[in-house]
Structures are given as C-alpha cells and as structure tokens.
Write an enzyme that holds these catalytic residues in place. Sequence first.
Site, PDB file in Angstrom:
ATOM      1  CB  CYS A  87      24.023   8.734 -60.225  1.00 19.47           C
ATOM      2  SG  CYS A  87      24.738  10.342 -60.573  1.00 19.47           S
ATOM      3  CB  CYS A 210      18.031  19.231 -55.937  1.00 19.46           C
ATOM      4  SG  CYS A 210      17.961  20.678 -56.987  1.00 19.46           S
ATOM      5  CB  SER A 211      18.204  13.773 -54.856  1.00 21.38           C
ATOM      6  OG  SER A 211      19.275  13.914 -55.762  1.00 21.38           O
ATOM      7  CE  LYS A 332      13.146  17.042 -52.962  1.00 22.62           C
ATOM      8  NZ  LYS A 332      13.842  17.088 -51.668  1.00 22.62           N
ATOM      9  CG  HIS A 336      21.135  10.341 -55.235  1.00 19.76           C
ATOM     10  ND1 HIS A 336      21.409   9.046 -55.614  1.00 19.76           N
ATOM     11  CD2 HIS A 336      21.456  11.114 -56.321  1.00 19.76           C
ATOM     12  CE1 HIS A 336      21.874   9.041 -56.861  1.00 19.76           C
ATOM     13  NE2 HIS A 336      21.918  10.282 -57.306  1.00 19.76           N
TER      14      HIS A 336
END
Lengths: 388, 136
Positions: A87, A210-211, A332, A336
């Site tokens: 990421c 969670c994103s 978020k 992402h």
Amino acid sequence: MRDVAVIGVGLTKFGELWDQSFRQLIAEAGSKAILDAKIEGKDIDALYVGSMSSGRFVDQEHVGALVAEVSGFSQLHIPATRVEGACASGGLAVREGYLSIASGINDIVVVGGIEKMNDVGGTAATEILATASDQEWEAFFGATFPGIYAMIATRHMHEYGTTKEQLAQVAVKNHANGVFNPYAQYQSPISLESVLRATTVAWPLGLMDCSPVSDGAASLVLCAAEKAKKYTEKPIKIIGSGQASDTLALHGRRDICTLDATVYAAKKAYKQANLTPKDIDFAEVHDCFTIAEICAIEDLGFVEKGKGGKAIDNKITTLDGSLPVNTSGGLKAKGHPVGATGVAQIVELTTQLRGEAGKRQVKDAKIGLAHNVGGSGATCVIHIMEAM
Amino acid sequence: MKEGVARFWREIPQRYNFIGNKCGTCDTVFFPPRESCPYCRRKSIGKMKETKLAGKGEVVTYTIIHVGPEDFEEQTPYPIAIIKLEEGPQITAQIVDCPLDEVKIGMKVESTFRKIQQDGHTGAIYYGYKFKKQRQ
C-alpha cells in the site's frame, strides 16, 4: 543533492469506476498532471509508477512501460519503472522520482500511482491485500488484513484505554472532510452511531473502521527546484523524504502498538527538513483502518504514545483543529486504490500548500506531511513539503 | 490457498513440530528459524542452531475474525491471536476450544495439532498449530 518541487498534479475520481479501465485511469491522471505543469512529452526524463498488485487485480504486470504507452509516449521511449511496496507503492514511486532528480540524473519526472481493485470483487480484493502481510506465518493461519490491524487495536485499547468510540470518531472526521473533496469516493457525512453499529469485520473493527475497495489513479510532475519557476508560479518543494522497513509480520515487531517503520522514516524526514513534529501544520496519514490513524499521529510525534485516542476526543485533528489530519478525507472517505494512495497524498499536500483546497483549505498552511504505509507497517515512506 | 504442495511440505518441521533456531552468539530464539540473527548479524552466521520449542505461551493481543478468507469462511467467527512463546518468539495463530468471550490478553495457552485449511474438497489438507487454554 538538488532540491525538488512538485509543479503539476492530477487525480481521477476515486470509487467504484466500472466504466473505466486501468489504462484509462492512469492516462487521465497523468495527462491532468502534465497539463497542470505545462510541460510536454519531450520534457520528461523518466516515469515512475506505483502499483501494488496490477498482476492480480487486472492480470497485467509490466505496467511501467504500459503506462508510458497509454500516456502517448511510446515514440519518445521514456524510461518507465514500476515500484512496489504494497500500500506504500505510490509513496515509494514519489520517492524514487524525487531521488532521481535530487541526484542530478533527471530534471523532470512524472510519477503515477494506480490501482484498479473492483474488477475482481470484494472477497478476492481482500485476499490480494492480504499478500501485503506475511503469507506463510500470518495469512496461512487465518489472519486477515483487517484482523492484523484489529490486533493492534485490541492491544492499544488494553494498554492505553483507547475506546471503540475514539476509533469511530476517526472515521466520522475523515468522512466530514471527504464532503469537501470532489474526488472522494464518499462525499457524505456519517454519524458516530452508524460506525459503531456497522457489521463487525474483525473485532474490535467494524466495516466503517475500514477503508473501502477503490479504483483510482493519481499523478505528479516533479522538477528540479531551480527550474520549477519556469513552469509554475507556485512550485511546492519537497523538503524532507524518509523511508524505513520492518518485519512483514506484526508479531515480529518490537511493540504491537508502534509502527517502528513510521518512527524511523519520520526521524529521517524531520532531520532532512530540519523540523520537529511541532512545525507541521497539517498531515495526510495512512488511515487504512481507524486504529492506523491513531498510531500514525503518535508515531509521527504529534502526540505522545497512547494519547492518540485522547487527541481525537480533543478534536486536535479536525479541519479547524490545531493539526488537521486527512483533510482530503483520508483513505477512509477519499478511497484507497492502494498504488494511487501515496501519490494522492502528495496531490493533497500540494493543493493545500497552493491554497487551492476550497472548503477544506487549512488556514495558513505552510508545511504539510504525508505518511504512507505498506502492509501492517513493514514499509513506511514520509514526505514533508513547503511552498517555495 | 491454491499452491504447490512443496511450498507447504518444506515448512512441516516448523508447523508440525515447532522447530525454531537459536543464535549461538546472543542465545535469542527464533521461530520460524532465521538464516541469521537480526541482532548479531554477521557474528551469527554459521552459529544458528536448531531448537525445539515447547509450544506454550501467553496471548499478547487478539481479534475475532467475522469476515474470513474463502478457506476459513466455515469457521467464522474465530479468534486469531499473537502469542508470546515461553522461549521468546511471538507467533500468530488461531485460538480453539474456547468460548469467544473467554479469549483474553494474558491468557496462558498451549499448542495443539490441527487441520488449518484445505485446497478445495479434494485438494491437499494443510495441518499445523492452533492454541488452546493451558490446563491448570
């Protein structure tokens, strides 16, 4: 070493972009950045592209050259390199571009970041993301990626009394910021109750901690600072760049609640910029999960270890707080698309430092910091920027 | 996890029998075994010695997985923990034979040999360690 500045930025909308391909997305972000910088193809010395897993998301590796091709540069034969660090791939691509100019090898570099995640569906996307964790010693035993961050959260709650409400407030704040970002995946506010009520993914984390799974691309044009004024009135200088690594598995770390890769990368970036955490006006941090933002503001030195939850309660990190964090909406709310994230963070810093962030503009923004993490903290890359 | 069987088979000593190793210079124990000691680095080369671990330890942190990977879907919700072994190393493993609300940080646990996952209905079955509450 030469100074380096951002002279152009470009973003696509982030979200579930069913009608757009990997190729269209990166070409759109790249051409926007190139037009913004007022450069031409022949000015570009090199391309760097961050992508975590194009091979598994769209069955295509070798995307450095592909990006050069779809951007219309096949006849210019520009060197093009794909960079991978889970990421943090985007942030690493920015750093590779930065280093190549700072070293004196290149004058103008285009950096891109992309991920097209929705084509494979949610279950597969989650499993592909889990390849950023230790496959042999975490994932094999049934640990999911949200599960690994959930274990950081459980320990943080145990050691420091951090609450689920404080975690939820991170999501509420970032969605509130996303309202003002036309590129964000989610542009609507959410309530604390809706975060707390959301279905559990990996206790103590729920779905709204969670994103999301996102498609999107981001791009920058970097230029040797001494030449930057030729192209733009408002070049934004990179005054610090730091990178660090740690074990892939969370269980291999010195402390479950500290991302040492963040601590070490920050130390390098602050030293180069000759600044301390107190000098930072605003930051984009890697909030892949709500707990990650709490750890980030601690590990970056904005607040003491263990006080991240309290800082959220005290609204230090809201848009009108003393240190606004994730003005873009963060991972978020903005979304992402993993390879794009680190590049998009620099786009947000540039937009803020140019004073062009509209309703989410941070007042008197002079110095911004971007913090991009790979996996559960095995890679971290940090950039500090200032208007010239 | 559709993969070559050899990839699993070569890790049998660790996953079945808890074989780790120990740095001959500083005595730090590693699991899984490492090629070199990250503290002693070059001084440890050629001095890493195999050692069997007892498979006992304490829960450092945990989560309850509600949304699991495809191969684990039938087991949800299940607890996953980081366990600090008596010899020092920390590992990630599933906690079994324990009601979900009894899993706690600090809980003493011991390893038990279990099926971990399977490649579809006809594929290879992968075994390894899970952990349960230590008997008093």
